[in-house]
Scaffold this motif. Structure first.
Motif, PDB file in Angstrom:
ATOM      1  N   ASP A  81       0.812  -1.220   0.000  1.00 27.95           N
ATOM      2  CA  ASP A  81       0.000   0.000   0.000  1.00 27.95           C
ATOM      3  C   ASP A  81       0.845   1.270   0.000  1.00 27.95           C
ATOM      4  O   ASP A  81       0.329   2.356  -0.276  1.00 27.95           O
ATOM      5  N   LEU A  82       2.125   1.149   0.307  1.00 27.81           N
ATOM      6  CA  LEU A  82       2.991   2.328   0.359  1.00 27.81           C
ATOM      7  C   LEU A  82       3.670   2.617  -0.976  1.00 27.81           C
ATOM      8  O   LEU A  82       4.520   3.498  -1.055  1.00 27.81           O
ATOM      9  N   ARG A  83       3.262   1.920  -2.036  1.00 22.69           N
ATOM     10  CA  ARG A  83       3.955   2.052  -3.324  1.00 22.69           C
ATOM     11  C   ARG A  83       3.301   3.064  -4.256  1.00 22.69           C
ATOM     12  O   ARG A  83       3.903   3.467  -5.242  1.00 22.69           O
ATOM     13  N   GLU A  84       2.085   3.444  -3.973  1.00 19.64           N
ATOM     14  CA  GLU A  84       1.388   4.449  -4.758  1.00 19.64           C
ATOM     15  C   GLU A  84       0.956   5.574  -3.830  1.00 19.64           C
ATOM     16  O   GLU A  84       0.650   5.348  -2.656  1.00 19.64           O
ATOM     17  N   LYS A  85       0.910   6.793  -4.344  1.00 19.42           N
ATOM     18  CA  LYS A  85       0.625   7.946  -3.500  1.00 19.42           C
ATOM     19  C   LYS A  85      -0.758   7.875  -2.872  1.00 19.42           C
ATOM     20  O   LYS A  85      -0.926   8.114  -1.670  1.00 19.42           O
ATOM     21  N   ASN A  86      -1.788   7.512  -3.659  1.00 18.33           N
ATOM     22  CA  ASN A  86      -3.147   7.494  -3.118  1.00 18.33           C
ATOM     23  C   ASN A  86      -3.337   6.394  -2.081  1.00 18.33           C
ATOM     24  O   ASN A  86      -3.950   6.606  -1.032  1.00 18.33           O
ATOM     25  N   THR A  87      -2.802   5.187  -2.351  1.00 16.60           N
ATOM     26  CA  THR A  87      -2.937   4.100  -1.378  1.00 16.60           C
ATOM     27  C   THR A  87      -2.053   4.350  -0.160  1.00 16.60           C
ATOM     28  O   THR A  87      -2.387   3.931   0.951  1.00 16.60           O
ATOM     29  N   SER A  88      -0.922   5.033  -0.364  1.00 17.11           N
ATOM     30  CA  SER A  88      -0.031   5.334   0.748  1.00 17.11           C
ATOM     31  C   SER A  88      -0.706   6.273   1.746  1.00 17.11           C
ATOM     32  O   SER A  88      -0.634   6.061   2.964  1.00 17.11           O
ATOM     33  N   ILE A  89      -1.362   7.310   1.236  1.00 14.35           N
ATOM     34  CA  ILE A  89      -2.072   8.245   2.110  1.00 14.35           C
ATOM     35  C   ILE A  89      -3.173   7.528   2.882  1.00 14.35           C
ATOM     36  O   ILE A  89      -3.357   7.731   4.081  1.00 14.35           O
ATOM     37  N   ARG A  90      -3.899   6.663   2.186  1.00 14.23           N
ATOM     38  CA  ARG A  90      -4.979   5.911   2.829  1.00 14.23           C
ATOM     39  C   ARG A  90      -4.437   4.993   3.918  1.00 14.23           C
ATOM     40  O   ARG A  90      -4.993   4.915   5.019  1.00 14.23           O
ATOM     41  N   TYR A  91      -3.330   4.310   3.617  1.00 17.25           N
ATOM     42  CA  TYR A  91      -2.773   3.357   4.577  1.00 17.25           C
ATOM     43  C   TYR A  91      -2.196   4.064   5.800  1.00 17.25           C
ATOM     44  O   TYR A  91      -2.408   3.642   6.936  1.00 17.25           O
ATOM     45  N   LEU A  92      -1.455   5.152   5.570  1.00 14.40           N
ATOM     46  CA  LEU A  92      -0.835   5.864   6.691  1.00 14.40           C
ATOM     47  C   LEU A  92      -1.853   6.566   7.584  1.00 14.40           C
ATOM     48  O   LEU A  92      -1.566   6.840   8.749  1.00 14.40           O
ATOM     49  N   SER A  93      -3.031   6.832   7.029  1.00 10.97           N
ATOM     50  CA  SER A  93      -4.067   7.500   7.826  1.00 10.97           C
ATOM     51  C   SER A  93      -4.978   6.523   8.562  1.00 10.97           C
ATOM     52  O   SER A  93      -5.915   6.948   9.246  1.00 10.97           O
ATOM     53  N   LEU A  94      -4.729   5.246   8.441  1.00  8.92           N
ATOM     54  CA  LEU A  94      -5.538   4.262   9.160  1.00  8.92           C
ATOM     55  C   LEU A  94      -5.375   4.450  10.667  1.00  8.92           C
ATOM     56  O   LEU A  94      -4.287   4.785  11.147  1.00  8.92           O
ATOM     57  N   PRO A  95      -6.462   4.261  11.438  1.00 11.66           N
ATOM     58  CA  PRO A  95      -6.394   4.440  12.899  1.00 11.66           C
ATOM     59  C   PRO A  95      -5.659   3.287  13.575  1.00 11.66           C
ATOM     60  O   PRO A  95      -6.267   2.403  14.192  1.00 11.66           O
ATOM     61  N   ALA A  96      -4.356   3.285  13.447  1.00  8.02           N
ATOM     62  CA  ALA A  96      -3.525   2.246  14.073  1.00  8.02           C
ATOM     63  C   ALA A  96      -2.132   2.811  14.284  1.00  8.02           C
ATOM     64  O   ALA A  96      -1.677   3.687  13.542  1.00  8.02           O
ATOM     65  N   SER A  97      -1.443   2.288  15.274  1.00  6.83           N
ATOM     66  CA  SER A  97      -0.097   2.770  15.568  1.00  6.83           C
ATOM     67  C   SER A  97       0.898   2.171  14.583  1.00  6.83           C
ATOM     68  O   SER A  97       0.606   1.210  13.862  1.00  6.83           O
ATOM     69  N   THR A  98       2.095   2.740  14.576  1.00  4.46           N
ATOM     70  CA  THR A  98       3.159   2.233  13.705  1.00  4.46           C
ATOM     71  C   THR A  98       3.482   0.782  14.038  1.00  4.46           C
ATOM     72  O   THR A  98       3.650  -0.049  13.141  1.00  4.46           O
ATOM     73  N   LEU A  99       3.552   0.475  15.319  1.00  2.00           N
ATOM     74  CA  LEU A  99       3.883  -0.883  15.737  1.00  2.00           C
ATOM     75  C   LEU A  99       2.810  -1.871  15.304  1.00  2.00           C
ATOM     76  O   LEU A  99       3.120  -2.994  14.876  1.00  2.00           O
ATOM     77  N   GLU A 100       1.558  -1.474  15.380  1.00  2.00           N
ATOM     78  CA  GLU A 100       0.464  -2.358  14.968  1.00  2.00           C
ATOM     79  C   GLU A 100       0.522  -2.651  13.468  1.00  2.00           C
ATOM     80  O   GLU A 100       0.344  -3.791  13.041  1.00  2.00           O
ATOM     81  N   LYS A 101       0.765  -1.624  12.664  1.00  2.00           N
ATOM     82  CA  LYS A 101       0.885  -1.832  11.221  1.00  2.00           C
ATOM     83  C   LYS A 101       2.081  -2.718  10.900  1.00  2.00           C
ATOM     84  O   LYS A 101       2.009  -3.572  10.010  1.00  2.00           O
ATOM     85  N   TYR A 102       3.154  -2.515  11.632  1.00  2.00           N
ATOM     86  CA  TYR A 102       4.350  -3.319  11.430  1.00  2.00           C
ATOM     87  C   TYR A 102       4.082  -4.784  11.762  1.00  2.00           C
ATOM     88  O   TYR A 102       4.453  -5.686  10.994  1.00  2.00           O
ATOM     89  N   LEU A 103       3.433  -5.032  12.904  1.00  2.00           N
ATOM     90  CA  LEU A 103       3.173  -6.405  13.338  1.00  2.00           C
ATOM     91  C   LEU A 103       2.235  -7.132  12.383  1.00  2.00           C
ATOM     92  O   LEU A 103       2.428  -8.323  12.097  1.00  2.00           O
ATOM     93  N   VAL A 104       1.226  -6.441  11.882  1.00  2.00           N
ATOM     94  CA  VAL A 104       0.286  -7.062  10.944  1.00  2.00           C
ATOM     95  C   VAL A 104       0.997  -7.423   9.643  1.00  2.00           C
ATOM     96  O   VAL A 104       0.816  -8.515   9.097  1.00  2.00           O
ATOM     97  N   GLN A 105       1.834  -6.507   9.125  1.00  2.00           N
ATOM     98  CA  GLN A 105       2.596  -6.810   7.924  1.00  2.00           C
ATOM     99  C   GLN A 105       3.568  -7.968   8.162  1.00  2.00           C
ATOM    100  O   GLN A 105       3.729  -8.845   7.307  1.00  2.00           O
TER     101      GLN A 105
END
Length: 274
Positions: A81-105
């Motif tokens: 999701d971080l490879r395109e500008k529109n999906t990157s904005i959507r992904y980074l704005s998700l209500p989750a912490s950095t650690l949570e996004k990292y752990l899920v990935q």
């Protein structure tokens, strides 16, 4: 919300988001690996000759080849999701912490594929044996057939006999470092990860062995002259009895390559969050 906070509710929502966006990737990927292993072995069986025994340990080479294929074309798709500008904005704005996004990935793009792969490989390989015997005996009515052992999952991780115990850890670390480095490359190199990261690893290995070869030439150039020995000695000098310096260096560098990508990936994601 802290960058390192963890909530089970947010983790569950992130997993649901990932599944909703990329479920075709997971399903088609699993089915594709199953069909590849099934098709490859069915082709092998029909080209086997009578009297040859295919042992469970003989599956290793194909299993490892599929493992590399999974890393290059599957695990390399981390943080897609971080490879395109529109999906990157959507992904980074998700209500989750950095650690949570990292752990899920980490779980969905690295750990889960490594768990599913041997299971799917086992199913495809063993089904191919059953289908082969069914076609040969029931359809073609042949009785003289090669002996084929079904794959045992434990034998897939068999390593050859080596004279030095540290070499086992080097070989094991080298195998483990492939998916971790590819996982890290997903957030560094983006969509070109499946090409750039293998090339980067190849370049590092060439520089590593090349520098060792060059230093050996500087220390003892006569060994590379006319009638000299061009081989690289890895058994000398020894830093500890029975442990050559070259082997120790390889062990340290490889296990750094195993664990360092986890740290680098987290901080790269944290950097993107900022």
């Amino acid at each position: 919300m802290s960058a390192n906070s963890i909530s089970s509710h947010r983790l569950k929502n992130l997993v649901r988001y990932e599944w909703a966006i990329d479920r075709k990737f997971y399903l088609l990927g699993s089915f594709g690996i199953f069909m590849i292993s099934f098709g490859v072995f069915l082709t092998v069986w029909f080209n086997q000759y009578s009297g040859y025994t295919w042992r469970s340990v003989d599956y290793n080479s194909v299993f490892f080849g599929g493992f590399v294929f999974l890393c290059v074309f599957g695990i390399s798709q981390s943080f897609i999701d971080l490879r395109e500008k529109n999906t990157s904005i959507r992904y980074l704005s998700l209500p989750a912490s950095t650690l949570e996004k990292y752990l899920v990935q980490l779980f969905l793009r690295l750990i889960l594929p490594l768990i599913i792969y041997p299971i799917v490989f086992w199913l495809g390989a063993n089904l191919s044996v059953d289908v082969y015997y069914f076609i040969q005996r029931s359809v073609l009515e042949k009785l003289s057939l090669p002996e084929i052992e079904k794959v045992n999952v434990l034998y897939l991780y068999w390593l050859p006999n080596l004279t030095m115990e540290l070499v086992y850890w080097i070989l094991f670390g080298l195998i483990v470092s492939i998916p971790t480095l590819i996982f890290m490359g997903g957030i560094i190199f983006g969509k070109w990860n499946f090409i750039v990261m293998p090339l980067a690893v190849a370049c590092i290995l060439i520089l590593f062995f090349g520098s060792y070869y060059g230093l050996s030439w500087l220390v003892n150039a006569s060994a590379f002259g006319l009638g000299g020995n061009y081989s690289i000695r890895i058994d000398y000098p020894e830093v500890i009895e029975g442990i050559p310096l070259f082997i120790l260096n390889c062990l340290i560098l490889i296990w750094v390559a195993v664990f360092l990508p986890f740290v680098v990936t987290y901080f790269k994601l944290k950097e993107r969050e900022v």
